[in-house]
Design a protein around this motif. Structure first.
Motif, short mmCIF file in Angstrom:
data_model
loop_
_atom_site.label_atom_id
_atom_site.label_comp_id
_atom_site.label_asym_id
_atom_site.label_seq_id
_atom_site.Cartn_x
_atom_site.Cartn_y
_atom_site.Cartn_z
N PRO A 34 41.10 28.09 37.92
CA PRO A 34 41.18 27.20 36.81
C PRO A 34 42.59 27.67 36.17
N ARG A 35 43.41 26.56 35.95
CA ARG A 35 44.97 26.86 35.17
C ARG A 35 44.75 27.71 33.84
N ASP A 36 43.55 27.31 33.04
CA ASP A 36 43.36 27.77 31.69
C ASP A 36 43.10 29.11 31.58
N VAL A 37 42.99 29.69 32.70
CA VAL A 37 42.50 31.52 32.62
C VAL A 37 43.47 32.16 33.08
N PRO A 38 44.43 32.66 31.99
CA PRO A 38 45.83 33.46 32.41
C PRO A 38 45.54 34.82 32.83
N VAL A 39 44.22 35.16 32.40
CA VAL A 39 43.70 36.71 32.70
C VAL A 39 42.29 36.61 33.13
N PHE A 40 42.21 37.20 34.29
CA PHE A 40 40.66 37.45 34.78
C PHE A 40 40.29 38.57 35.37
N TYR A 41 39.15 39.15 35.41
CA TYR A 41 38.89 40.42 35.93
C TYR A 41 38.45 40.37 37.48
N ILE A 45 38.58 44.74 43.38
CA ILE A 45 39.62 45.59 43.41
C ILE A 45 39.60 46.47 41.95
N GLY A 46 38.61 46.04 41.20
CA GLY A 46 38.56 46.97 39.82
C GLY A 46 40.14 46.50 38.84
N TYR A 47 40.69 45.29 39.14
CA TYR A 47 41.97 45.16 38.36
C TYR A 47 41.65 43.76 37.47
N TYR A 48 42.66 43.59 36.31
CA TYR A 48 42.58 42.23 35.58
C TYR A 48 43.83 41.65 36.29
N VAL A 49 43.73 40.45 36.73
CA VAL A 49 44.75 39.92 37.16
C VAL A 49 45.44 39.07 36.29
N VAL A 50 46.84 38.89 36.03
CA VAL A 50 47.52 38.33 35.11
C VAL A 50 48.54 37.10 35.64
N THR A 51 48.24 35.96 35.25
CA THR A 51 49.03 35.16 36.32
C THR A 51 49.96 34.29 35.29
#
Ligand code: HEM
Length: 415
Positions: A34-41, A45-51
């Motif tokens: 989803p385009r409106d989710v800029p950060v997700f866990y 891998i135990g990481y927060y992904v920032v897009t």
């Protein structure tokens, strides 16, 4: 919702940047999110992904909140036996400048930066052209060949290893050690594989220490000797161990990054023959081809940081110690930064803002060199093979790691 009004971080339970689906086409995975989710866990891998471009830029620019200590942290927990092998060999999880924060970072970066000023890099052009001529002369123009094997891999390896003064007889071994380091740090090795990689990384580090110690008495005009010059004048300003650490950075950062950048560029140009023909017919497009590849299909698609305090990012609350996976390749496809990001446009403007080389105090020291190598490679290749085409039907393969991406082989036919 958290008590202060910040949203709790969304989660993608099955996001796995090492899965075969992701490795085959990360942009298809990006498009499915989803385009409106800029950060997700990503719990796998135990990481927060920032897009998002703006969030990644803000992270790079705030090194006090976001430490570089995670940059070379093994992605999976290190088995005790592998950790023992590394510590016995004097290697740690934060082994070189890219994963250090100031002031330790500054001690290593300052002397290294002197070697990579734009003027010094520009002076390397004749040597790079000579290496390219040698590599291209060795190709049979009547038969299909693998561009990775014949050009994109050997070019940057030859440039960086000879720049450092490493003997040619050891280059093959160095390439193998770098491969072990990439798999150990950025992949998902089993405990047995970790031990094997750790042994090789220890040998790699030991080799560089011995190399530096030997060079102490036989100086020449290479970069290693220039660093030893600093050490000779003021031993505490730059220790021999720090010089070995700088070499550990450059031997690794200086070749796969650029091999993959050139590989991605040639792939993207050749998969649309009209693009290749346009560049072959107009060398003024070469700089744009390099820049657009860095945005559209960069060779370092993900980089890492760790939050030093609890912080709000992209509207979500991150705890102290949160490990962040900065999806640089996604930032290049962010429409807020680059209009019509899905279009590969050789004439796109405003490219200096790409985050492909990072930003701030860790901004890639080799950016100018990597771009120069890519430009000269494309110049030489389009001159020799203006009608180059991809061999049809080949399935591209990618090394299973999160941070370095480019085709492992790229078969072409001269015309
Ligand atoms: C051409 C493709 C390349 C790409 C896409 C690339 C990308 C990057 C990225 C993303 C970083 C991390 C930035 C950060 O943490 O803020 C970095 C750092 C670095 N790169 Fe590159 N790189 C490339 C080529 C090179 C080359 C050719 C060299 C050396 C000759 C090099 C040397 C370094 C060094 C030493 C650092 C660490 C700088 C520091 O920590 O202060 N890179 N690069």
């Amino acid at each position: 919702m958290a008590p202060n009004g910040d949203a709790i971080c969304p989660m993608h339970a099955d996001f796995d940047p090492l899965s075969p689906t992701f490795l085959a086409d990360p942009f298809a995975v990006l498009a499915s999110l989803p385009r409106d989710v800029p950060v997700f866990y990503a719990p796998l891998i135990g990481y927060y992904v920032v897009t998002r471009y703006a969030d990644i830029e803000a992270i790079f620019l705030d090194h006090e909140t976001y430490s570089a200590a995670a940059a070379q942290l093994p992605l999976v927990p290190v088995a005790q036996e592998a950790a023992q092998i590394l510590s016995a060999g004097g290697t740690t999880a934060q082994p070189s400048m890219v994963s250090l924060d100031p002031p330790a970072h500054t001690r290593l970066r300052s002397p290294t930066a002197r070697a990579f000023t734009p003027q010094r890099v520009a002076r390397m052009a004749p040597r790079i052209r000579a290496i390219l001529d040698q590599l291209l002369d060795a190709i049979d123009p009547a038969a299909p060949f693998d561009l990775v094997d014949r050009l994109t891999f050997p070019l940057p390896a030859t440039v960086i290893f000879s720049f450092l003064g490493l003997p040619e007889r050891d280059w093959q071994q160095l390439k193998q050690w770098c491969g072990h380091r990439a798999s150990f740090t950025f992949g998902r090795p089993t405990p047995a594989e970790q031990m094997h990689h750790a042994e090789n990384m220890t040998a790699y580090r030991g080799y560089l220490r011995t190399f530096v110690a030997r060079r102490q008495s036989t100086r020449d005009d290479t970069f290693t000797s220039a660093l030893l010059e600093i050490h000779a004048k003021e031993p505490e300003a730059l220790t021999q161990e720090e010089i070995a650490s700088i070499l550990y950075s450059l031997t690794f950062a200086g070749h796969e990054t650029t091999n993959y950048l050139i590989g991605n560029m040639l792939r993207r140009l050749l998969e649309e023959p009209a693009r290749w023909d346009a560049v072959a017919g107009d060398p003024a497009l070469i700089g744009g081809a390099v820049d657009e590849t860095l945005r559209y299909d960069t060779s370092v698609p993900m980089w890492r940081r760790v939050a030093q305090r609890s912080v709000t990012l992209g509207g979500v609350e991150l705890p102290k110690g949160a490990k962040l996976l900065l999806w640089l390749a996604a930032s290049g496809r962010d429409a807020a930064a680059f209009p019509e990001p899905e279009i590969f446009d050789l004439r796109r403007t405003g490219m200096s803002k790409t985050l492909s080389f990072g930003k701030g105090i860790h901004y890639c020291l080799g950016a100018a060199l990597g771009k120069l190598e890519a430009q000269l490679a494309l110049e030489a290749l389009t001159l020799r093979f203006p009608r180059l085409r991809l061999v049809e039907g080949q399935a591209l393969e990618f090394h299973p790691n999160v941070s370095f991406r480019g085709p492992q082989a790229l078969w072409v036919r001269p015309a």
